[in-house]
Enzyme design. Structure first.
Site, PDB file in Angstrom:
ATOM      1  N   LYS A 209       3.978   5.923  -6.924  1.00  0.00           N
ATOM      2  CA  LYS A 209       4.953   6.928  -7.361  1.00  0.00           C
ATOM      3  C   LYS A 209       4.257   8.277  -7.604  1.00  0.00           C
ATOM      4  CE  LYS A 209       7.376   3.154  -7.180  1.00  0.00           C
ATOM      5  NZ  LYS A 209       7.636   2.287  -8.311  1.00  0.00           N
TER       6      LYS A 209
ATOM      7  N   ARG B 224     -14.350  -6.702  -0.809  1.00  0.00           N
ATOM      8  CA  ARG B 224     -13.359  -7.163  -1.794  1.00  0.00           C
ATOM      9  C   ARG B 224     -13.895  -6.873  -3.197  1.00  0.00           C
ATOM     10  NH1 ARG B 224     -13.804 -12.117  -3.099  1.00  0.00           N
ATOM     11  NH2 ARG B 224     -13.797 -12.934  -0.981  1.00  0.00           N
TER      12      ARG B 224
ATOM     13  N   TYR C 296      11.635  -2.422 -15.470  1.00  0.00           N
ATOM     14  CA  TYR C 296      11.685  -2.280 -14.011  1.00  0.00           C
ATOM     15  C   TYR C 296      12.000  -3.652 -13.401  1.00  0.00           C
ATOM     16  CZ  TYR C 296       9.896  -1.819  -9.242  1.00  0.00           C
ATOM     17  OH  TYR C 296       9.757  -1.849  -7.882  1.00  0.00           O
TER      18      TYR C 296
ATOM     19  N   ASP D 125       3.394   0.343 -19.076  1.00  0.00           N
ATOM     20  CA  ASP D 125       3.658   0.769 -17.698  1.00  0.00           C
ATOM     21  C   ASP D 125       3.952   2.263 -17.755  1.00  0.00           C
ATOM     22  OD1 ASP D 125       4.736   1.416 -15.217  1.00  0.00           O
ATOM     23  OD2 ASP D 125       5.712  -0.529 -14.967  1.00  0.00           O
TER      24      ASP D 125
HETATM   25  C1  LIG Z   1       7.577   0.862  -8.566  1.00  0.00           C
HETATM   26  C2  LIG Z   1       7.297   0.386  -9.929  1.00  0.00           C
HETATM   27  C3  LIG Z   1       6.493  -0.739 -10.154  1.00  0.00           C
HETATM   28  C4  LIG Z   1       5.950  -1.586  -9.025  1.00  0.00           C
HETATM   29  O1  LIG Z   1       4.979  -0.920  -8.281  1.00  0.00           O
HETATM   30  P1  LIG Z   1       4.688  -1.218  -6.720  1.00  0.00           P
HETATM   31  O2  LIG Z   1       3.605  -0.259  -6.403  1.00  0.00           O
HETATM   32  O3  LIG Z   1       5.972  -0.960  -5.991  1.00  0.00           O
HETATM   33  O4  LIG Z   1       4.282  -2.644  -6.632  1.00  0.00           O
HETATM   34  C5  LIG Z   1       6.231  -1.109 -11.463  1.00  0.00           C
HETATM   35  N1  LIG Z   1       6.740  -0.407 -12.495  1.00  0.00           N
HETATM   36  C6  LIG Z   1       7.523   0.676 -12.319  1.00  0.00           C
HETATM   37  C7  LIG Z   1       8.056   1.384 -13.509  1.00  0.00           C
HETATM   38  C8  LIG Z   1       7.828   1.104 -11.028  1.00  0.00           C
HETATM   39  O5  LIG Z   1       8.629   2.170 -10.866  1.00  0.00           O
END
Ligand SMILES: *Cc1c(COP(=O)(O)O)cnc(C)c1O
Length: 381
Positions: free
Chosen positions: A195, A46, A98, A170
């Site tokens: 992504k 961890r 988001y 983000d």
């Molecule tokens: C998908 C997404 C998230 C969340 O990420 P996860 O890996 O699904 O928890 C946060 N911000 C944006 C812009 C996203 O597209």
């Protein structure tokens, strides 16, 4: 070192014990100690895992930061960032955030006394009006989903710094290949590595990168103390994905630009949203802070009827109907009935999110096939 070289080499050395060129998946929960407290820097998985450490170093290099810290998902990474705050502290964020981030801020951290405000970040005066002695964090997302709005990272970070407020960007939609927020003054950059970083729609993982030692220490503490860590196999998959990040993103951007231009002159298509268009609301900002204009395109139909959009969405063959983005394969989505279904229609319309708005995550296929696929689906309208 330039980006493409960093993607493949930064922070990555052949495995010291075997010479394996690819980072091994250290599938272990614990590590033997020679004598109590005498070990090779690894005690319990961890706290540290070698596969994860390599990914964290690689991400730090891609974002021009000091340290990367990885979590089990993008939202777990976000949770760690907000846990830097205390009850009574306030966050200012964008009004087309988001959905999952909005839900976490309002329904999770809101319950623990951390209040979030949402504004149109294109108006600095609206941000300034919300700043008070409790404001601890400004949360930026750019480009946004699905309207592809842009936020001027440097301008907002400058305002935040002047007021002693932390900033987190983000960077999921752009990826570090297109935009590096730490260079523009941000304190923290966050990724849903699920992504573009992973890029193959086969893993959920989150990451933050920081340039300040104290922030890195606090986030590492939370990573270990809360425990939302990714498994080593997931770290391996993201490392593998990153090796082609620059190639994939470049191709996706070129495909997206061509598709957006094609849709613009299509008789069945109304508005097309693409930051690469000179008349796009955020074009000048995109030109200033992004290398290319991204792989996401949104458009609406000329006939604004829900069932017409459903017809398009049900008739593409190469574009798969699914949530998420950033993979090698193209995806098509309908925000009004999928990602943004929980938002009342009147609220949706205020930001331009109509019933026929369709969002594309453009993949790296041959663009002529993608255009043909969209054309035959639009024929059904
Ligand atoms: C998908 C997404 C998230 C969340 O990420 P996860 O890996 O699904 O928890 C946060 N911000 C944006 C812009 C996203 O597209």
């Amino acid at each position: 070192m330039k980006f493409g070289t960093k993607a493949i080499h930064a922070g990555i050395e052949p495995d010291p014990s075997t010479g394996a060129i690819m980072t091994p998946i250290y599938q272990t929960s614990t590590y033997t100690q020679e004598a109590p407290g005498k070990h090779k820097g690894y005690e319990y998985a961890r706290t540290q895992n070698p596969t994860r450490s390599v990914l964290e170093r690689n991400l730090a290099a891609l974002e021009n930061g000091l340290e990367g810290i990885c979590y089990s998902s993008g939202l777990a990474a976000m949770d760690a960032v907000i846990r830097l705050l205390n009850p009574g502290d306030e966050i200012i964020s964008t009004n087309d955030l988001y959905g999952g981030s909005f839900r976490q801020m309002t329904q999770v951290h809101g319950r623990y006394g951390i209040k979030s405000h949402f504004v149109d970040m294109n108006h600095l005066d609206q941000i300034e009006a919300l700043i008070n002695a409790n404001t601890r964090l400004i949360w930026i997302e750019t480009p946004t989903n699905p309207m592809l709005n842009l936020v001027d990272i440097a301008a907002v970070c400058q305002l935040a710094a002047k007021n002693g407020i932390l900033t987190c960007v983000d960077n999921t939609f752009a990826s570090p290949y297109l935009q590096t927020p730490l260079d523009l003054g941000a304190d923290i950059v966050l990724h849903s590595a699920t992504k573009y970083l992973g890029g193959h729609s086969d893993v959920i993982l989150g990451a933050v990168v920081v340039k300040d030692e104290k922030l890195a220490k606090d986030l590492h503490f939370l990573q270990n103390a809360v425990g939302a860590v990714p498994g080593p196999q997931d770290c391996f998959l993201i490392l593998r994905g990153i090796k082609t990040l620059h190639l994939r993103v470049e191709r996706a951007c070129h495909n997206a630009q061509q598709i957006a231009e094609h849709l613009l002159q299509h008789p069945k298509v109304g508005k097309v949203y693409y930051p690469g268009f000179p008349d796009h609301r955020g074009h000048e900002i995109a030109k200033k802070q992004m290398r290319l204009f991204g792989g996401m395109v949104s458009f609406e139909l000329k006939q604004d009827q829900f069932d017409k959009a459903i017809s398009v969405l049900s008739n593409t063959h190469l574009f798969s109907l699914a949530e998420s983005l950033g993979g090698v394969e193209s995806l098509i989505g309908h925000p009004a009935s999928m990602t943004h279904a929980s938002i009342p229609k009147a609220e949706r319309l205020k930001v331009g999110l109509t019933d026929t708005l369709i969002r594309l995550s453009v993949g790296v296929e041959d663009v002529s096939d993608l255009i043909e696929d969209l054309d035959q689906a639009l024929q059904t309208v």
